[in-house]
Design an enzyme around this catalytic site. Structure first.
Site, short mmCIF file in Angstrom:
data_model
loop_
_atom_site.label_atom_id
_atom_site.label_comp_id
_atom_site.label_asym_id
_atom_site.label_seq_id
_atom_site.Cartn_x
_atom_site.Cartn_y
_atom_site.Cartn_z
N HIS A 1 17.18 16.38 0.56
CA HIS A 1 16.08 15.40 0.58
C HIS A 1 16.47 14.14 1.37
O HIS A 1 15.64 13.55 2.06
CB HIS A 1 15.72 15.05 -0.87
CG HIS A 1 14.33 14.60 -1.08
ND1 HIS A 1 13.68 14.72 -2.28
CD2 HIS A 1 13.42 14.01 -0.26
CE1 HIS A 1 12.45 14.22 -2.18
NE2 HIS A 1 12.28 13.77 -0.96
N PRO B 1 -10.25 2.76 12.83
CA PRO B 1 -11.57 2.90 13.48
C PRO B 1 -11.61 3.98 14.56
O PRO B 1 -12.56 4.75 14.65
CB PRO B 1 -11.82 1.51 14.08
CG PRO B 1 -10.99 0.59 13.25
CD PRO B 1 -9.80 1.36 12.78
N LEU C 1 -1.36 11.65 6.50
CA LEU C 1 -2.71 11.06 6.60
C LEU C 1 -2.68 9.56 6.86
O LEU C 1 -3.74 8.93 6.92
CB LEU C 1 -3.52 11.38 5.34
CG LEU C 1 -3.78 12.88 5.13
CD1 LEU C 1 -4.54 13.13 3.82
CD2 LEU C 1 -4.54 13.48 6.31
N ARG C 2 -1.49 9.00 7.01
CA ARG C 2 -1.42 7.56 7.34
C ARG C 2 -2.11 7.33 8.69
O ARG C 2 -1.82 8.06 9.65
CB ARG C 2 0.04 7.09 7.42
CG ARG C 2 0.81 7.21 6.12
CD ARG C 2 0.66 5.96 5.28
NE ARG C 2 0.98 6.22 3.88
CZ ARG C 2 2.14 5.94 3.29
NH1 ARG C 2 3.12 5.39 3.98
NH2 ARG C 2 2.32 6.18 2.01
N GLY C 3 -3.01 6.39 8.72
CA GLY C 3 -3.73 6.10 9.97
C GLY C 3 -5.09 6.75 10.04
O GLY C 3 -5.89 6.45 10.94
N TYR D 1 10.07 14.95 -7.93
CA TYR D 1 8.66 14.63 -8.13
C TYR D 1 8.25 14.71 -9.60
O TYR D 1 8.53 15.69 -10.27
CB TYR D 1 7.77 15.56 -7.30
CG TYR D 1 7.91 15.39 -5.80
CD1 TYR D 1 8.53 14.29 -5.24
CD2 TYR D 1 7.41 16.35 -4.93
CE1 TYR D 1 8.67 14.14 -3.87
CE2 TYR D 1 7.53 16.21 -3.55
CZ TYR D 1 8.17 15.10 -3.03
OH TYR D 1 8.30 14.96 -1.67
N1 NAP Z 1 10.53 14.25 2.32
C1 NAP Z 1 10.19 13.09 1.80
O1 NAP Z 1 11.00 12.19 1.65
C2 NAP Z 1 8.77 12.87 1.36
C3 NAP Z 1 8.30 11.56 1.08
C4 NAP Z 1 6.98 11.41 0.68
C5 NAP Z 1 6.15 12.51 0.56
N2 NAP Z 1 6.64 13.77 0.79
C6 NAP Z 1 5.77 14.97 0.71
O2 NAP Z 1 4.70 14.79 1.60
C7 NAP Z 1 3.47 15.05 0.91
C8 NAP Z 1 2.38 14.24 1.54
O3 NAP Z 1 2.58 12.87 1.30
P1 NAP Z 1 1.58 12.02 0.41
O4 NAP Z 1 0.82 12.96 -0.45
O5 NAP Z 1 2.36 10.95 -0.28
O6 NAP Z 1 0.67 11.31 1.52
P2 NAP Z 1 -0.56 11.83 2.42
O7 NAP Z 1 -0.62 13.32 2.42
O8 NAP Z 1 -0.48 11.18 3.74
O9 NAP Z 1 -1.82 11.22 1.67
C9 NAP Z 1 -2.16 11.57 0.37
C10 NAP Z 1 -3.38 10.75 -0.03
O10 NAP Z 1 -4.48 11.18 0.77
C11 NAP Z 1 -5.55 11.62 -0.08
N3 NAP Z 1 -6.16 12.79 0.58
C12 NAP Z 1 -5.65 14.04 0.77
N4 NAP Z 1 -6.51 14.82 1.44
C13 NAP Z 1 -7.59 14.04 1.72
C14 NAP Z 1 -8.82 14.24 2.39
N5 NAP Z 1 -9.11 15.41 2.94
N6 NAP Z 1 -9.70 13.20 2.47
C15 NAP Z 1 -9.41 12.00 1.94
N7 NAP Z 1 -8.28 11.73 1.28
C16 NAP Z 1 -7.37 12.75 1.17
C17 NAP Z 1 -4.92 11.93 -1.42
O11 NAP Z 1 -5.79 11.68 -2.49
P3 NAP Z 1 -6.63 12.83 -3.28
O12 NAP Z 1 -5.73 13.39 -4.36
O13 NAP Z 1 -7.80 12.09 -3.83
O14 NAP Z 1 -7.03 13.87 -2.29
C18 NAP Z 1 -3.76 10.93 -1.47
O15 NAP Z 1 -4.21 9.67 -1.92
C19 NAP Z 1 3.79 14.68 -0.54
O16 NAP Z 1 2.87 15.24 -1.44
C20 NAP Z 1 5.18 15.24 -0.66
O17 NAP Z 1 5.12 16.64 -0.93
C21 NAP Z 1 7.92 13.95 1.21
#
Ligand code: NAP
Length: 259
Positions: free
Chosen positions: A113, A199, A193-195, A53
């Protein structure tokens, strides 16, 4: 409002709360180091990072913010990037760098990973086990794997956590979620948070007086007792909102409507 049956989960030898913090956009800046300290003060008990990262800056910021951090479990990962990245010499170099960046003698949770398509998983995990045996890694996890791969991994060493993509929108790993629950393995969904912008989610959120992100997280917690989502954010308001999702328990009808 009904509460989830439990707000904590056992990972290895410790109990932690069921919503962590993803840090894949964290930079090694004064502001982001302060953000991590504030997030932990607000109640975050698991931070998810990786060697990959922000070119190592995420681990460095966490190391600067939290050494020592008795109350917060820091999980990191290595071996990402395709063929060859799970070779013993590559993993050893990444683990040494993670130990230094995180400013720790022992990484609490270390994930492979990705399974390297050209290196037997036994060889990658055997390398991680060297560090477990020396007390430099406490617990081991694995990421983006099938049930068969988890069983292969468990023949090499105990696996306490599996981190796969899973959310309201992407549920291809249903079998892995259920396998983890039955095996006492924590399932850490990434991209949780996908999804949340769909609606049906916004409708339940409006009825509940909650936000769509909270409903997406509460649905995950209800989906399986093994679930520990790690929503990624750089906003303290979102950290607090996400932690508060632990106090929302979707009813049977809401759970089915969201499914
Ligand atoms: N193992 C793997 O291969 C792998 C792959 C990808 C990710 N990851 C891990 O998974 C974690 C989560 O994935 P992700 O961060 O990419 O996706 P996510 O958690 O599904 O979504 C993050 C997005 O949602 C927003 N967000 C967070 N809380 C919110 C809320 N309460 N209301 C509205 N928007 C909100 C964030 O923006 P703001 O900053 O504006 O809140 C950001 O744009 C990563 O940080 C990483 O540690 C692991």
């Amino acid at each position: 409002m009904t509460r989830q049956s439990t707000a904590s989960i056992t990972l290895g030898d410790r109990d932690i709360s069921r919503i962590g913090l993803g840090t894949n956009r964290l930079r090694h800046t004064i502001e982001h180091v302060a953000f991590i300290r504030t997030a932990v003060n607000a109640g975050v008990r698991m931070l998810d990072t990786a060697h990959l990262y922000t070119q190592g800056e995420s681990e460095k910021a966490i190391g600067a913010a939290l050494s020592p951090a008795p109350d917060c479990l820091v999980a990191t990962k290595g071996g990402y990037g395709g063929a060859g990245r799970g070779r013993p010499e590559v993993l050893r170099q990444e683990i040494e760098q993670s130990l230094a960046s995180l400013r720790t003698d022992c990484i609490e949770l270390y994930y492979l990973h990705r399974v390297d398509p050209e290196t037997p998983v036994e060889s990658s995990l055997g390398t991680i086990k060297e560090y477990v045996d020396r007390g430099q890694i406490r617990h081991v996890g694995i990421s983006e794997v099938s049930v068969v791969q988890i069983e292969q991994a468990r023949r090499v060493l105990p696996i306490v956590a599996v981190q796969n993509e899973y959310s309201l929108a992407v549920r291809k790993h249903n079998a892995v979620v259920d396998y983890c629950a039955s095996a006492g393995i924590v399932f850490v969904p990434f991209f949780p948070l996908r999804g949340a912008d769909e609606p049906r989610v916004r409708k339940v959120a409006a009825q509940r007086g909650a936000t769509p992100a909270q409903i997406a997280l509460a649905w995950l917690l209800r989906r399986s007792p093994a679930m520990l989502p790690i929503p990624g954010t750089l906003s303290l308001a979102h950290v607090e909102e996400n932690l508060d999702a632990m106090s929302i328990a979707p009813g049977d009808d809401e759970f089915e409507a969201l499914r």
